[in-house]
Design a protein around this motif. Structure first.
Motif, short mmCIF file in Angstrom:
data_model
loop_
_atom_site.label_atom_id
_atom_site.label_comp_id
_atom_site.label_asym_id
_atom_site.label_seq_id
_atom_site.Cartn_x
_atom_site.Cartn_y
_atom_site.Cartn_z
N LEU A 53 0.85 -1.19 0.00
CA LEU A 53 0.00 0.00 0.00
C LEU A 53 0.88 1.24 0.00
CD1 LEU A 53 -2.94 -0.54 2.55
CD2 LEU A 53 -3.07 -0.49 0.06
N SER A 54 0.61 2.16 -0.90
CA SER A 54 1.33 3.42 -0.90
C SER A 54 0.93 4.23 0.33
CB SER A 54 1.01 4.21 -2.17
OG SER A 54 1.50 5.52 -2.07
N THR A 55 1.91 4.82 1.00
CA THR A 55 1.58 5.64 2.17
C THR A 55 0.84 6.91 1.77
OG1 THR A 55 3.78 6.67 2.09
CG2 THR A 55 3.51 4.74 3.52
N ALA A 56 0.82 7.21 0.45
CA ALA A 56 0.05 8.37 -0.01
C ALA A 56 -1.43 8.19 0.28
CB ALA A 56 0.27 8.57 -1.51
N LEU A 57 -1.88 6.94 0.37
CA LEU A 57 -3.29 6.68 0.68
C LEU A 57 -3.68 7.25 2.02
CD1 LEU A 57 -3.65 2.94 -0.42
CD2 LEU A 57 -4.22 4.98 -1.74
N PHE A 58 -2.74 7.28 2.95
CA PHE A 58 -3.04 7.72 4.31
C PHE A 58 -2.77 9.21 4.52
CE2 PHE A 58 -1.68 3.28 4.33
CZ PHE A 58 -2.79 2.68 4.86
N ARG A 59 -2.25 9.86 3.48
CA ARG A 59 -1.97 11.30 3.59
C ARG A 59 -3.05 12.15 2.93
NH1 ARG A 59 3.38 9.51 2.28
NH2 ARG A 59 3.16 10.28 0.15
N ASN A 60 -4.06 11.51 2.37
CA ASN A 60 -5.14 12.23 1.71
C ASN A 60 -6.28 12.42 2.71
OD1 ASN A 60 -7.75 12.49 0.17
ND2 ASN A 60 -6.33 12.51 -1.56
N ARG A 61 -6.47 13.65 3.14
CA ARG A 61 -7.45 13.93 4.18
C ARG A 61 -8.87 13.57 3.76
NH1 ARG A 61 -10.66 18.42 5.66
NH2 ARG A 61 -10.99 18.59 7.93
N THR A 62 -9.23 13.87 2.53
CA THR A 62 -10.58 13.57 2.05
C THR A 62 -10.84 12.07 2.06
OG1 THR A 62 -10.59 15.54 0.64
CG2 THR A 62 -12.16 13.79 0.10
N SER A 63 -9.88 11.30 1.56
CA SER A 63 -10.04 9.85 1.55
C SER A 63 -10.12 9.29 2.97
CB SER A 63 -8.87 9.21 0.80
OG SER A 63 -8.92 7.80 0.91
N ASN A 64 -9.28 9.78 3.86
CA ASN A 64 -9.30 9.28 5.24
C ASN A 64 -10.65 9.52 5.90
OD1 ASN A 64 -6.65 8.44 5.08
ND2 ASN A 64 -5.80 10.29 5.99
N LEU A 65 -11.20 10.73 5.69
CA LEU A 65 -12.51 11.03 6.26
C LEU A 65 -13.58 10.15 5.62
CD1 LEU A 65 -12.28 14.94 6.36
CD2 LEU A 65 -12.20 13.39 8.31
N GLY A 66 -13.49 9.93 4.31
CA GLY A 66 -14.45 9.07 3.63
C GLY A 66 -14.40 7.64 4.13
N LEU A 67 -13.20 7.14 4.43
CA LEU A 67 -13.07 5.78 4.95
C LEU A 67 -13.73 5.66 6.32
CD1 LEU A 67 -9.38 4.98 3.94
CD2 LEU A 67 -11.44 3.92 3.02
N ILE A 68 -13.61 6.69 7.14
CA ILE A 68 -14.25 6.66 8.46
C ILE A 68 -15.77 6.62 8.31
CG2 ILE A 68 -14.64 7.95 10.60
CD1 ILE A 68 -11.80 9.06 10.30
N THR A 69 -16.30 7.39 7.36
CA THR A 69 -17.76 7.35 7.15
C THR A 69 -18.20 5.98 6.65
OG1 THR A 69 -17.64 8.20 4.86
CG2 THR A 69 -17.79 9.82 6.63
N GLN A 70 -17.41 5.35 5.79
CA GLN A 70 -17.76 4.00 5.32
C GLN A 70 -17.81 3.02 6.48
OE1 GLN A 70 -15.32 2.49 2.19
NE2 GLN A 70 -15.77 4.17 0.77
N ASN A 71 -16.81 3.08 7.34
CA ASN A 71 -16.76 2.19 8.50
C ASN A 71 -17.99 2.38 9.38
OD1 ASN A 71 -15.82 1.72 11.54
ND2 ASN A 71 -14.54 0.44 10.24
N ALA A 72 -18.36 3.64 9.64
CA ALA A 72 -19.51 3.93 10.50
C ALA A 72 -20.81 3.48 9.85
CB ALA A 72 -19.56 5.43 10.80
N GLN A 73 -20.91 3.62 8.53
CA GLN A 73 -22.14 3.22 7.84
C GLN A 73 -22.41 1.73 7.97
OE1 GLN A 73 -21.23 4.68 3.96
NE2 GLN A 73 -21.39 6.81 4.58
N TRP A 74 -21.38 0.91 7.71
CA TRP A 74 -21.56 -0.54 7.79
C TRP A 74 -21.70 -1.00 9.24
CZ3 TRP A 74 -23.04 -3.60 4.04
CH2 TRP A 74 -22.89 -3.15 2.73
#
Length: 478
Positions: free
Chosen positions: A264-285
């Motif tokens: 996994l590229s560490t760039a995935l974890f430096r994108n604020r929008t993506s990180n927030l989106g992942l948290i919303t996905q986790n909460a939804q499921w």
């Protein structure tokens, strides 16, 4: 750039490609939720215990969690369509083996191992290909809306369909249904699915990173599933999993500095929008599975309903989810994705509050649950699509395999956490104060929804399409 020019295919061909994608998500979601209502029948037929069948379900979750990220990464090396087909074949063989299983051991190989591997291989390509083929905001929203709708329907209607098949025919027929659907998907995907990017066999595959991520995720999921058995064991496993995943991240960063490509590229974890989106996905499921667990347990344990009756009541959730998911394209044209996600959380929390009032105020009729369940389904259906779109669109083509695997992994962790959180609270108080236990479990699910709501408000206001993303390695932003 138009969808026709980018993908090189007419719109009708894209709509056809969407059919196998949505069916693939449906069958995986259906398999997970329908298994819960077949436990007693399977245990009796195979001469085992309920705990034995639960072990099969647990190992399936572990295999899927361990391999989802590597499964996404393999699409870059071997091609997205090829991985989709391979995953479908492995899954189909596993389902067929499960259908004819003479004992628990064969069921474990078929359902836990082969279906787990198949799911990890086939789900990431579904989301990657959807992102690559549907390049415009409205069309991508429609595509993810259809996929999310069938996924949510599979999860919500799984107990009803699985309970009906088990009661009228046999639990084995439910696995044969999966085989039939998977066979149809293989045929349709070969005809209608086109991979717009060539496979790159020269892309390296990070074996050590795969091992670290798999071990870390297995420990985390095991810790979540152990929540209703031993608090200290849960905390120990979660701490160990967190430590291994931290090691994985540090090692990935070191490989990047040395000029090598990590899992996994560490760039995935430096994108604020993506990180927030992942948290919303986790909460939804978490909310979907947590609510399903609590209300199903209440209806069956307290009210004495069987699986079919419980499933019928949950059609309200299915209807709400279907309506809002299919309206995803229309919503996306009129509102920013942050607005849709915030509204989805608010509506879902309102539905949970309505159910909570019913659970703590006596013995409501079964149909009194319908309005709250409908609101939950409608809210979730309205935000599942923009949350996926925000995450997938945050990166260019070169990172689609990685972010898809990570996104599906985070969603599956949310599902596991929802069932474990609700189950822990129910087990702790079900024998002494059952009404209070159900209420507290719903409060916990609602709190998770509030966390998701707050997170959604932090998303950028201009999250309206692919242009909000950042480029992947050697690839322009969509």
């Amino acid at each position: 750039m138009s969808e026709r020019a980018t993908a090189g295919r007419p719109a009708s061909a894209l709509r056809k490609a969407l059919v196998p994608f949505a069916l693939a998500q449906f069958v995986c979601s259906f398999a997970g939720s329908s298994m819960n209502v077949m436990i007693n029948d399977i245990s009796v037929d195979l001469g085992t215990t309920v705990q034995g069948v639960q072990v099969v379900i647990t190992i399936f979750l572990l295999v899927m969690a361990a391999l989802m990220i590597p499964g996404g990464k393999l699409t870059d090396r071997y091609g997205r369509k090829r991985c989709l087909t391979a995953g479908l074949v492995v899954y189909g063989v596993g389902a067929l083996l499960s259908a004819v299983a003479p004992g628990l051991g064969v069921l474990l190989i078929g359902n836990s191992i082969l279906e787990g591997i198949g799911t990890a291989l086939l789900i990431p390509p579904v989301y990657i290909l959807t992102t690559l083929l549907f390049t415009e905001l409205s069309s991508r929203a429609r595509a993810f809306g259809a996929i999310s709708a069938l996924g949510g329907i599979g999860a919500a209607a799984g107990p009803l369909i699985g309970g009906f098949i088990t009661s009228t025919i046999s639990w084995r027929a439910a696995f044969l249904l999966q085989v039939a659907i998977v066979g149809a998907i293989v045929v349709l995907s070969r005809r209608w699915v086109h991979d717009p990017l060539p496979a790159d066999r020269s892309r390296p595959f990070d074996i050590s990173g795969t091992v670290l991520s798999a071990v870390g995720l297995v420990l985390v999921v095991t810790g979540i599933l152990a929540a209703d058995n031993n608090l200290w064991l849960m905390l120990g496993l979660l701490a160990a999993g967190g430590a291994v995943l931290t090691w994985f991240f540090v090692a990935a960063r070191a490989k990047e500095r040395a000029g090598r490509e990590p899992l996994l590229s560490t760039a995935l974890f430096r994108n604020r929008t993506s990180n927030l989106g992942l948290i919303t996905q986790n909460a939804q499921w978490l909310m979907l599975m947590g609510t399903s667990f609590v209300v199903s347990a209440y209806l069956q344990v307290v009210r004495g309903y069987n699986a079919i009756q419980t499933g019928v009541i949950f059609t309200a959730t299915t209807l709400g989810l279907l309506l809002s998911s299919l309206a995803a394209e229309r919503f996306a044209k009129r509102r920013a994705q942050r607005t849709l996600i915030v509204a989805g959380f608010a509506i879902t929390i309102a539905g949970i509050a309505a159910l909570l009032l019913l659970l703590v105020t006596g013995r409501p009729t079964a149909w009194a649950f319908a309005p709250g369940l409908f609101l939950i389904g409608f809210g979730l259906g309205g935000m599942l699509t923009p949350s996926v779109n925000v995450v997938q669109s945050s990166f260019g083509e070169e990172l689609q395999g990685e972010i898809s695997g990570l996104s599906r992994c985070v969603s599956n962790l949310g599902s596991s956490l929802g069932a474990a959180l609700a189950g822990t609270i129910l087990v702790a108080g079900i024998t002494t104060t059952p009404q209070r236990a159900y209420g507290l479990a719903m409060v916990a699910v609602a709190v998770a929804g509030v966390v998701g709501l707050v997170t959604a408000t932090l998303l950028p206001g201009n999250t309206t399409g692919p242009a909000t993303g950042v480029p992947g390695r050697n690839a322009p932003a969509h």
